[in-house]
Design a protein around this motif. Structure first.
Motif, PDB file in Angstrom:
ATOM      1  N   ASP A 244       0.969  -1.199   0.112  1.00  0.00           N
ATOM      2  CA  ASP A 244      -0.081   0.112   0.009  1.00  0.00           C
ATOM      3  C   ASP A 244       0.842   1.416  -0.097  1.00  0.00           C
ATOM      4  N   HIS A 245       0.260   2.297  -0.322  1.00  0.00           N
ATOM      5  CA  HIS A 245       1.192   3.560  -0.392  1.00  0.00           C
ATOM      6  C   HIS A 245       0.258   4.773  -0.333  1.00  0.00           C
ATOM      7  N   GLY A 246      -0.615   4.624   0.628  1.00  0.00           N
ATOM      8  CA  GLY A 246      -1.401   5.945   0.730  1.00  0.00           C
ATOM      9  C   GLY A 246      -2.776   5.731  -0.081  1.00  0.00           C
ATOM     10  N   GLY A 247      -3.691   6.712   0.199  1.00  0.00           N
ATOM     11  CA  GLY A 247      -4.729   6.533  -0.522  1.00  0.00           C
ATOM     12  C   GLY A 247      -5.010   7.315  -1.949  1.00  0.00           C
ATOM     13  N   GLY A 248      -3.795   8.151  -2.095  1.00  0.00           N
ATOM     14  CA  GLY A 248      -3.970   9.035  -3.257  1.00  0.00           C
ATOM     15  C   GLY A 248      -3.227   8.346  -4.521  1.00  0.00           C
ATOM     16  N   ASN A 249      -2.549   7.460  -4.528  1.00  0.00           N
ATOM     17  CA  ASN A 249      -1.825   6.904  -5.668  1.00  0.00           C
ATOM     18  C   ASN A 249      -2.973   6.440  -6.391  1.00  0.00           C
ATOM     19  N   ASN A 250      -2.664   6.559  -7.863  1.00  0.00           N
ATOM     20  CA  ASN A 250      -3.692   6.355  -9.082  1.00  0.00           C
ATOM     21  C   ASN A 250      -4.575   5.351  -8.954  1.00  0.00           C
ATOM     22  N   SER A 251      -4.164   4.032  -8.924  1.00  0.00           N
ATOM     23  CA  SER A 251      -4.706   2.783  -8.723  1.00  0.00           C
ATOM     24  C   SER A 251      -5.568   2.655  -7.567  1.00  0.00           C
ATOM     25  N   THR A 252      -5.097   3.167  -6.357  1.00  0.00           N
ATOM     26  CA  THR A 252      -5.952   3.002  -5.122  1.00  0.00           C
ATOM     27  C   THR A 252      -6.879   4.018  -5.066  1.00  0.00           C
ATOM     28  N   PHE A 253      -6.687   5.427  -5.654  1.00  0.00           N
ATOM     29  CA  PHE A 253      -7.675   6.477  -5.745  1.00  0.00           C
ATOM     30  C   PHE A 253      -8.733   5.946  -6.681  1.00  0.00           C
ATOM     31  N   THR A 254      -8.311   5.174  -7.912  1.00  0.00           N
ATOM     32  CA  THR A 254      -9.336   4.454  -8.784  1.00  0.00           C
ATOM     33  C   THR A 254     -10.287   3.500  -8.019  1.00  0.00           C
ATOM     34  N   CYS A 255      -9.773   2.700  -7.109  1.00  0.00           N
ATOM     35  CA  CYS A 255     -10.662   1.823  -6.472  1.00  0.00           C
ATOM     36  C   CYS A 255     -11.555   2.587  -5.397  1.00  0.00           C
ATOM     37  N   HIS A 256     -11.222   3.393  -5.078  1.00  0.00           N
ATOM     38  CA  HIS A 256     -11.990   4.604  -4.096  1.00  0.00           C
ATOM     39  C   HIS A 256     -13.152   4.927  -5.002  1.00  0.00           C
ATOM     40  N   VAL A 257     -12.725   5.698  -6.015  1.00  0.00           N
ATOM     41  CA  VAL A 257     -13.850   6.176  -6.825  1.00  0.00           C
ATOM     42  C   VAL A 257     -14.641   5.206  -7.435  1.00  0.00           C
ATOM     43  N   VAL A 258     -14.309   4.234  -7.960  1.00  0.00           N
ATOM     44  CA  VAL A 258     -15.285   3.069  -8.338  1.00  0.00           C
ATOM     45  C   VAL A 258     -16.034   2.372  -7.248  1.00  0.00           C
ATOM     46  N   THR A 259     -15.460   2.179  -6.237  1.00  0.00           N
ATOM     47  CA  THR A 259     -16.378   1.672  -5.104  1.00  0.00           C
ATOM     48  C   THR A 259     -17.392   2.692  -4.634  1.00  0.00           C
ATOM     49  N   SER A 260     -17.099   3.779  -4.807  1.00  0.00           N
ATOM     50  CA  SER A 260     -17.975   5.047  -4.179  1.00  0.00           C
ATOM     51  C   SER A 260     -19.566   5.028  -5.093  1.00  0.00           C
ATOM     52  N   SER A 261     -19.226   4.203  -6.157  1.00  0.00           N
ATOM     53  CA  SER A 261     -20.512   4.098  -7.096  1.00  0.00           C
ATOM     54  C   SER A 261     -21.330   3.219  -6.667  1.00  0.00           C
ATOM     55  N   GLY A 262     -20.907   2.135  -5.756  1.00  0.00           N
ATOM     56  CA  GLY A 262     -21.834   1.178  -5.208  1.00  0.00           C
ATOM     57  C   GLY A 262     -21.605  -0.186  -6.091  1.00  0.00           C
ATOM     58  N   THR A 263     -20.258  -0.326  -7.144  1.00  0.00           N
ATOM     59  CA  THR A 263     -20.242  -1.460  -7.853  1.00  0.00           C
ATOM     60  C   THR A 263     -19.767  -2.481  -7.018  1.00  0.00           C
ATOM     61  N   ASP A 264     -19.437  -3.751  -7.809  1.00  0.00           N
ATOM     62  CA  ASP A 264     -18.965  -4.977  -6.971  1.00  0.00           C
ATOM     63  C   ASP A 264     -17.621  -5.063  -6.890  1.00  0.00           C
ATOM     64  N   THR A 265     -16.969  -5.953  -6.290  1.00  0.00           N
ATOM     65  CA  THR A 265     -15.631  -6.015  -5.920  1.00  0.00           C
ATOM     66  C   THR A 265     -14.814  -6.307  -7.084  1.00  0.00           C
ATOM     67  N   TYR A 266     -15.437  -7.144  -8.050  1.00  0.00           N
ATOM     68  CA  TYR A 266     -14.683  -7.738  -9.034  1.00  0.00           C
ATOM     69  C   TYR A 266     -14.326  -6.656  -9.870  1.00  0.00           C
ATOM     70  N   SER A 267     -15.389  -5.687 -10.184  1.00  0.00           N
ATOM     71  CA  SER A 267     -15.320  -4.505 -11.147  1.00  0.00           C
ATOM     72  C   SER A 267     -14.323  -3.397 -10.661  1.00  0.00           C
ATOM     73  N   ALA A 268     -14.246  -3.152  -9.003  1.00  0.00           N
ATOM     74  CA  ALA A 268     -13.407  -2.320  -8.507  1.00  0.00           C
ATOM     75  C   ALA A 268     -12.042  -2.606  -8.682  1.00  0.00           C
ATOM     76  N   MET A 269     -11.860  -4.162  -8.458  1.00  0.00           N
ATOM     77  CA  MET A 269     -10.539  -4.561  -8.623  1.00  0.00           C
ATOM     78  C   MET A 269      -9.974  -4.467 -10.094  1.00  0.00           C
ATOM     79  N   ALA A 270     -10.962  -4.785 -11.042  1.00  0.00           N
ATOM     80  CA  ALA A 270     -10.664  -4.713 -12.455  1.00  0.00           C
ATOM     81  C   ALA A 270      -9.990  -3.305 -12.737  1.00  0.00           C
ATOM     82  N   ALA A 271     -10.911  -2.434 -12.194  1.00  0.00           N
ATOM     83  CA  ALA A 271     -10.419  -0.874 -12.436  1.00  0.00           C
ATOM     84  C   ALA A 271      -9.267  -0.446 -12.103  1.00  0.00           C
TER      85      ALA A 271
END
Length: 458
Positions: A244-271
């Motif tokens: 891990d490396h904070g919440g602001g690195n591109n992929s982790t922030f992507t996971c936050h953004v996609v998760t906030s939409s209410g989508t499923d785990t598999y889609s969030a991790m693929a993003a």
């Protein structure tokens, strides 16, 4: 129906691309005029605050008399200094990745019993659905392992009757399964490529429950299933440092953004995987390795600092390697004086280089680490210092471990899935609004024209 060449850029497509580029080009001055922080970073390079997290913290400066001053970088997982975490498990001659995953997910270090139970849990879920390897991974091999990994993750949703259930217990279960399965998905994807596209023998091993994640990666990858203890320990360290490396690195922030939409785990991790794949993020260590390959050909005497310095200067002046004007592996968006992960890694890199008989290359890396910041400071205006980042050494380590380049970024993902999982849980538990930043529209408004009165855009 005729076959379509998906990679052919026809004259028609080129004309449309030119039109697209012409009508999508925004004047750079407008970003300053409207005070837009490009890349979500201000003019001083500091990240725009977009959220709160308890999972990890990056320290690159300290406040003295009301002013921020650069300092040696520090990284904390759940409030624990990574230096102390690494020192703890290495002094006890243990593998640390599983302990690190537990810490990131649950916010506390596990007891001996809790760690043993968690290791058993990961081993239990390190099994793919029946015929998944044959029907999914082997059926459509790709030269790009990150695409293969993302496809496999999305396909796993088809085997999950509760794929869309975003309750905390179910998401935690899904995340633990994916953490356990990423080594298999990555290595098996490579074996499929290596056999069907590269024409080599197909080798598939089953994971061993008593082995750590790092050991299983080497066991699964190598035809003879053999590895040294030092190799496994250093790969384990790499997994810990990338977790891990904070919440602001591109992929982790992507996971936050996609998760906030209410989508499923598999889609969030693929993003998140799609983000990590980019050469500016997870693919950076491959650039470092290729840069050094070019350097070793162009610099005749690796111990001559003047020759090495000239090559580095040529890099900055777009006269060497890919002519991008970059010294890959040097500099970081956050750290200035030092990247603590690179500092921790370097000690082990030297040990591995000695075991592999590659100390001449290690000395070249060390010379570049020393000279590059001096040359960048002399030839470029920088708002903060620069130093070697973890990508600088990780590619060299992976090459010494005989990991194929195609697996460099998937190994990164195998580690970072731990952080993504923790951040997904944090986003769900705190149930905030969907993440939706604003964009300022700067297009000139136009009148609608009827079809008959329109003129060609050419």
């Amino acid at each position: 129906m005729s076959d379509i060449n998906f990679s052919e850029v026809t004259e028609e497509i080129q004309l449309l691309a030119d039109l697209c580029q012409c009508n999508s080009n925004i004047e750079a001055s407008l970003y300053t005029e409207y005070k837009v922080n490009r890349g979500l970073r201000d003019l001083n390079g500091k990240g725009v605050l977009t959220g709160l997290t308890e999972i990890s913290e990056i320290v690159s400066s300290k406040e003295i008399d009301g002013e921020n001053h650069p300092c040696d970088g520090e990284l904390y997982f759940r409030g624990i200094n990574v230096n102390d975490l690494v020192s703890g498990f290495t002094s006890e001659n243990r593998f640390g990745f599983e302990e690190t995953v537990y810490l990131l997910l649950f916010g506390a270090l596990p007891t001996k019993e809790e760690l043993s139970n968690f290791q058993d849990l990961l081993s239990t879920y390190r099994t793919l659905p029946t015929n998944f390897v044959r029907d999914v991974i082997m059926k459509a091999p790709s030269e790009d392992m990150m695409n293969t990994l993302a496809r496999s993750v999305l396909t796993l949703a088809s085997y999950d009757d509760a794929a869309d259930d975003t309750s905390v217990p179910n998401v935690l279960l899904q995340c633990i399964r994916l953490i356990a399965l990423f080594p298999l998905l990555s290595v098996y994807g490579y074996h499929a490529y290596n056999h069907y596209l590269a024409g080599n023998s197909l080798v598939i091993h089953n994971p061993q429950p008593e082995l750590s994640t790092a050991e299983n990666i080497l066991y699964l990858l190598r035809p003879d299933r053999k590895y040294t203890e030092l190799e496994a320990r250093i790969l384990d360290l790499a997994l810990v440092l990338h977790a891990d490396h904070g919440g602001g690195n591109n992929s982790t922030f992507t996971c936050h953004v996609v998760t906030s939409s209410g989508t499923d785990t598999y889609s969030a991790m693929a993003a998140a995987l799609a983000s990590l794949k980019g050469p500016k993020h997870g693919g950076a260590n491959i650039k470092v390795v290729r840069m050094f390959d070019d350097m070793k050909k162009k610099v005749k005497d690796w111990e001559n600092e003047d020759e090495v310095s000239q090559y580095l200067s040529d890099l900055l002046n777009k006269k060497a390697f890919d002519n991008a004007g970059l010294i890959y592996g040097i500099g970081h968006a956050v750290y200035s004086i030092s990247d603590p992960r690179a500092t921790l890694f370097k000690q082990s890199v030297e040990r591995l280089a000695k075991e592999k008989g590659r100390m001449d290359e290690f000395k070249l890396y060390s010379a570049v680490e020393k000279l590059a910041p001096e040359i960048i400071a002399r030839e470029r205006k920088v708002y903060k210092g620069v130093s070697a980042n973890i990508d600088f050494y990780s590619g060299f380590v992976y090459s010494m471990l005989d990991l194929p380049e195609q697996l460099y970024t998937p190994i990164f993902a195998t580690s970072r899935i731990a952080g993504w999982s923790a951040h997904r849980m944090e986003e769900l538990i705190n149930a905030g609004k969907i993440i939706r930043p604003a964009y300022k529209a700067v297009a000139t408004r136009k009148e609608y024209e009827s079809l008959e009165s329109r003129k060609s855009n050419e």
